[in-house]
Scaffold this motif. Structure first.
Motif, short mmCIF file in Angstrom:
data_model
loop_
_atom_site.label_atom_id
_atom_site.label_comp_id
_atom_site.label_asym_id
_atom_site.label_seq_id
_atom_site.Cartn_x
_atom_site.Cartn_y
_atom_site.Cartn_z
N UNK A 66 0.86 -1.17 0.00
CA UNK A 66 0.00 0.00 0.00
C UNK A 66 0.90 1.22 0.00
N UNK A 67 1.10 1.80 -1.17
CA UNK A 67 2.03 2.91 -1.29
C UNK A 67 1.35 4.26 -1.24
N UNK A 68 2.16 5.28 -1.05
CA UNK A 68 1.65 6.66 -1.05
C UNK A 68 1.11 7.01 -2.43
N UNK A 173 9.57 1.23 -7.70
CA UNK A 173 10.59 1.92 -6.89
C UNK A 173 10.88 1.18 -5.58
N UNK B 23 8.53 6.16 1.45
CA UNK B 23 8.12 6.26 0.05
C UNK B 23 9.28 6.81 -0.79
N UNK B 24 9.47 6.24 -1.97
CA UNK B 24 10.51 6.72 -2.89
C UNK B 24 11.89 6.74 -2.22
N UNK B 25 12.10 5.71 -1.41
CA UNK B 25 13.36 5.58 -0.66
C UNK B 25 14.58 5.65 -1.59
N UNK B 26 14.48 5.02 -2.78
CA UNK B 26 15.66 5.00 -3.67
C UNK B 26 15.99 6.39 -4.21
N UNK B 27 15.06 7.32 -4.08
CA UNK B 27 15.33 8.71 -4.49
C UNK B 27 15.45 9.64 -3.29
N UNK B 29 13.46 9.74 -0.70
CA UNK B 29 12.18 9.99 -0.03
C UNK B 29 11.72 11.42 -0.16
N UNK B 30 10.60 11.72 0.51
CA UNK B 30 10.07 13.08 0.41
C UNK B 30 9.70 13.63 1.78
N UNK B 33 6.22 10.51 4.12
CA UNK B 33 5.47 9.57 3.29
C UNK B 33 6.03 8.16 3.51
N UNK B 34 5.13 7.21 3.72
CA UNK B 34 5.56 5.84 3.96
C UNK B 34 4.70 4.87 3.15
N UNK B 35 5.32 3.77 2.74
CA UNK B 35 4.60 2.69 2.06
C UNK B 35 4.50 1.49 2.99
N UNK B 211 2.72 13.13 6.17
CA UNK B 211 2.02 14.07 5.30
C UNK B 211 0.85 13.42 4.57
N UNK B 212 0.96 12.12 4.30
CA UNK B 212 -0.16 11.36 3.76
C UNK B 212 -0.47 10.29 4.78
#
Lengths: 507, 507
Positions: A66-68, A173, B23-27, B29-30, B33-35, B211-212
């Motif tokens: 369940x991703x953002x 990702x 989220x987007x850990x390889x970049x 993250x932001x 945000x978590x998956x 944030x989400x």
């Protein structure tokens, strides 16, 4: 025209009975946004649960994440969405209205212009003397419009964020962690169910093309050298599916081709077992939720309709009142996405196989649109008769409510007994609805309209001899049976293990 | 410091074993945000299912809806979020870093500055000589920062859209259709589970302030004149809940006050039955998912902590390693939102009661944070011992996997038999996991680490005498029983209907 009216009938029931309504309706809505109401949410949940059971939980090597939904720009820079997730847009120089260029062209020429370049589109507009569909004004040159919703993450000097236009990217990702979870063995699959967002230029057709919509997806990762070694393919080998090949599309077709998945792979109609396996699962699921098997098929998309990296896409199309509509997308995404993200994140997504071979997996993606399937069920189950009654002939698998319980009268303890029976049905896990007021005929009509398969009426015999009457929505037949047998009877009727005739003989 | 380390331990297991990752850990993250990974998604779903069953499906007058997350500006203009959903922000004039003003103040003075005006905050910063926490530079004046994510809907000249900062607004703007669905009778409730988005200035503490994030909410609509006539209050009247009154907060408190919901309403500690009913349901739910009842309580918020229209908010706070954290919000929202939207949409949200009285309902809202509850379960179930093993002592109600099946060896048909048993457990509806490789002790450790309550080992006795061994995660005790009894035994153990000792006596 009569076709449009059919969708309007469905929408009217949806609004009035709590299935679906436009988002922010009291403020005029926003175009392409819908809310599921009380009944819609129950039915939507059943569709999701069915998918989750048969596509995810029944498998051993597939897990859901369940991703953002809001993702940083880096993701879409790498995936290519920032550069190329565009629709060609054409604006009228006179009235300033915006249109999708390919739609304006199709409206005049009748031919698909999907996937053409801006130059090709401009040429078609010029060659066919196409003007503004609203005001006949001159159309400006076509230009690209990015379909992603953009926002800013962080207070000042933050980073750009985009609402995901597809759920898939979260999975790509996260590939390294997911592969690690699966002990770096192939094949494995990762599922996800959630919202995606596309800022459509002309959202339309109710739930078919909205700006916010839900997808149920799997990314199935496999070794391309073993594309015909799906571990469970034998379980679906005999399932017949409907196909429309590229050749049939060129020649014109009336009836889809019926083949078993095994024959379809053997004859090269379907490129590999992974794709074929899911066409079988989708066929079974759609049949189980009330969509007749002759009303949908898998169409091998033309090259210009599929993304350039695709090794073959098969849309599940349903025969709807609006025409043939894509309900499910099936895409052989190759290793395109993983390679893109590996490069952009400066990592490697190679896995080492037991024999030492290094593999960047290929990906097959079955992507089911929740809203599109939901609408297809509504349309395929809608019935009307000469009395002027309308009802949804939902199979119990998707019926938002499964049983309605009515006391014939409120007095003499009938209401209390009916409430008790309703509570017991709920405790047993049925979606039961108690309706205590109105003429009994009107209550039946209300229950039929929202597709409740069975109505249970509590009358004076219920008190005298502990019996109730079950009425079948579709045949309007009634049977009487002891209250103590009700729970099991409803279960057997819903599962198709018993039918009304049998019960009548018994009693 | 040691407290932070505790959360870090949890995060480390979450990342490594597929519960949650950025989220987007390889970049990079932001932030915020978590998956949810494979195991996280299974556990998250169980939490949602439990809420849905006990808060929604078990009730007769509560239905769930599923609204869009992206909403047009008109909604938030009416609701007040556009004008006042702000956090006071303070920027360092030297290093340009941004901070939440109240947090900077609390960091120095130790006192809550939540809900204060910009002037009051500036005064506190000046009076306490507070400088930039990063570089000791001078802080500029505080200003308001709107926490909603903004985007544009439509191609050119579109309208502003905002990601909803709370799920509640979908329900208020659908009020008329929803009331109509409920036949305009009070009370009724509307539930919703879904994502909300807040552009937090300093997201932190993992799943606690992202944030989400996801909320499971109900808006319960009732006639304020009948605020003590909740139809099912008698069912929860005897349930004891932990309370922290405003008076206790002023005097300082060690232990929360334990009262039955009935006593709490009678003594005026809780304002009405609607609020009290949900404090009971929340207490029961949290206990069922492994949060000890002494580790959480309901704190009556101070006036300055709650929105100005609130008639009383009771946060469910948990005693976490980070301190006391709000996990669930309980808000008496009065008729504020309905009045706002009625006015802005130029409609009336009045319902006519059977006696002719016109009522704009009051609203009580229990709002459960999915991520916060999820994290609380992780922290409260985390165990470690002198062997250096760590495990999650999840109750079966939330355990992401319920049974693991191991063949002792792969050879001699043990693997096939274990796979068969695993398949049968899955068919019976259990979340079973097959683990065929590694030393048996290592497999137990791996299963314990992710909180699988029961491991089933298939050995040579399984083939000779059709028996298997079940091992209990918490006691490490083992019992042997016939394969044919396994399914029922697992069910009874999970439901707490049987314990290990009993089985041992039997066999």
């Amino acid at each position: 025209m009569s076709e449009e009216r059919f969708m309007d009938k469905i929408i009217e029931v949806c609004l009035r009975r709590g299935f679906v309504s436009p988002t922010a309706e009291i403020y005029g809505g926003a175009g392409g946004f819908y809310d599921y109401g009380p009944l819609g949410t129950l039915m939507r949940q059943k569709i999701i649960d069915l998918w989750r059971q048969s596509f995810v939980l029944d498998e051993d090597d597939i897990y859901e994440i369940t991703g953002s939904t809001l993702l940083p720009e880096a993701v879409f820079k790498a995936s290519g969405h920032l550069d190329s997730f565009d629709d060609p847009l054409v604006q009228c120089e006179k009235c300033k209205s915006m249109f999708k260029a390919d739609e304006v062209i199709k409206g005049v020429t009748g031919k698909s212009a999907e996937g053409l370049s801006l130059e090709e589109l401009d040429k078609l507009i010029a060659d066919n003397n196409i003007n503004c569909p609203s005001c006949e004004g001159t159309l400006a040159k076509t230009r690209d419009f990015n379909l992603m919703f953009k926002t800013e993450i962080g207070s000042t000097g933050g980073i750009n964020g985009y609402l995901r236009p597809e759920t898939a990217q979260n999975i790509f990702i996260n590939f390294k962690r997911l592969a690690n979870f699966m002990r770096n063995k192939l094949p494995f699959g990762v599922a996800q169910m959630g919202s995606s967002f596309r800022n459509e230029i002309s959202p339309r057709n109710f739930l078919i093309r909205g700006r916010e919509f839900e997808q149920m997806e799997i990314e199935m990762f496999y070794d391309q050298d073993k594309e015909n070694e799906h571990p469970r393919f034998h379980e679906v080998a005999d399932i017949e599916i409907n196909l429309v090949t590229r050749e049939m599309q060129e020649k014109g077709w009336k009836e889809p081709l019926k083949l078993t998945t095994e024959a379809a792979v053997d004859e090269g109609v379907i490129p590999n077992q992974y794709l074929a396996y899911y066409l079988a699962l989708e066929t079974e699921m759609l049949k189980a939720i009330g969509i007749p098997e002759d009303d949908f098929w898998f169409r091998h998309m033309q090259d210009h309709e599929a993304p350039h990296y695709s090794a073959g896409n098969f849309d599940l199309e349903a025969d709807l009142s609006l025409g043939h509509m894509e309900i499910v997308g099936n895409a052989l995404r190759t290793d395109y996405d993983l390679q893109k993200h590996a490069k952009a994140s400066k990592s490697t997504f190679e896995l080492t196989m037991p024999d030492g071979k290094k593999v960047v997996p290929h990906v097959f993606e079955p992507s089911l649109g929740v809203g599109r399937i939901f609408y297809t069920v509504l349309e395929k189950c809608y019935r009307e008769d000469e009395r002027g009654w309308t009802w949804f002939q939902f199979p119990p698998t998707v019926a938002p409510l499964e049983v309605a319980v009515f006391p014939l009268m409120k007095k003499d303890g009938l209401a209390e007994l009916a409430q008790e029976i309703h509570n017991e049905l709920k405790d047993a896990g049925y979606l039961s609805f108690y309706d205590g007021s109105g003429k009994i005929g009107k209550r039946y009509a209300r229950a039929d309209e929202i597709g409740i398969p069975y109505c249970v009426t509590v009358d004076y015999d219920s008190i005298k001899e502990f019996s109730v009457t079950i009425r079948d929505r579709d045949t309007m037949k009634q049977i009487k049976l002891p209250i103590e047998d009700l729970e099991i009877a409803i279960g057997e009727l819903m599962d198709g293990e018993a039918d009304f005739e049998e019960f009548n003989q018994e009693s």
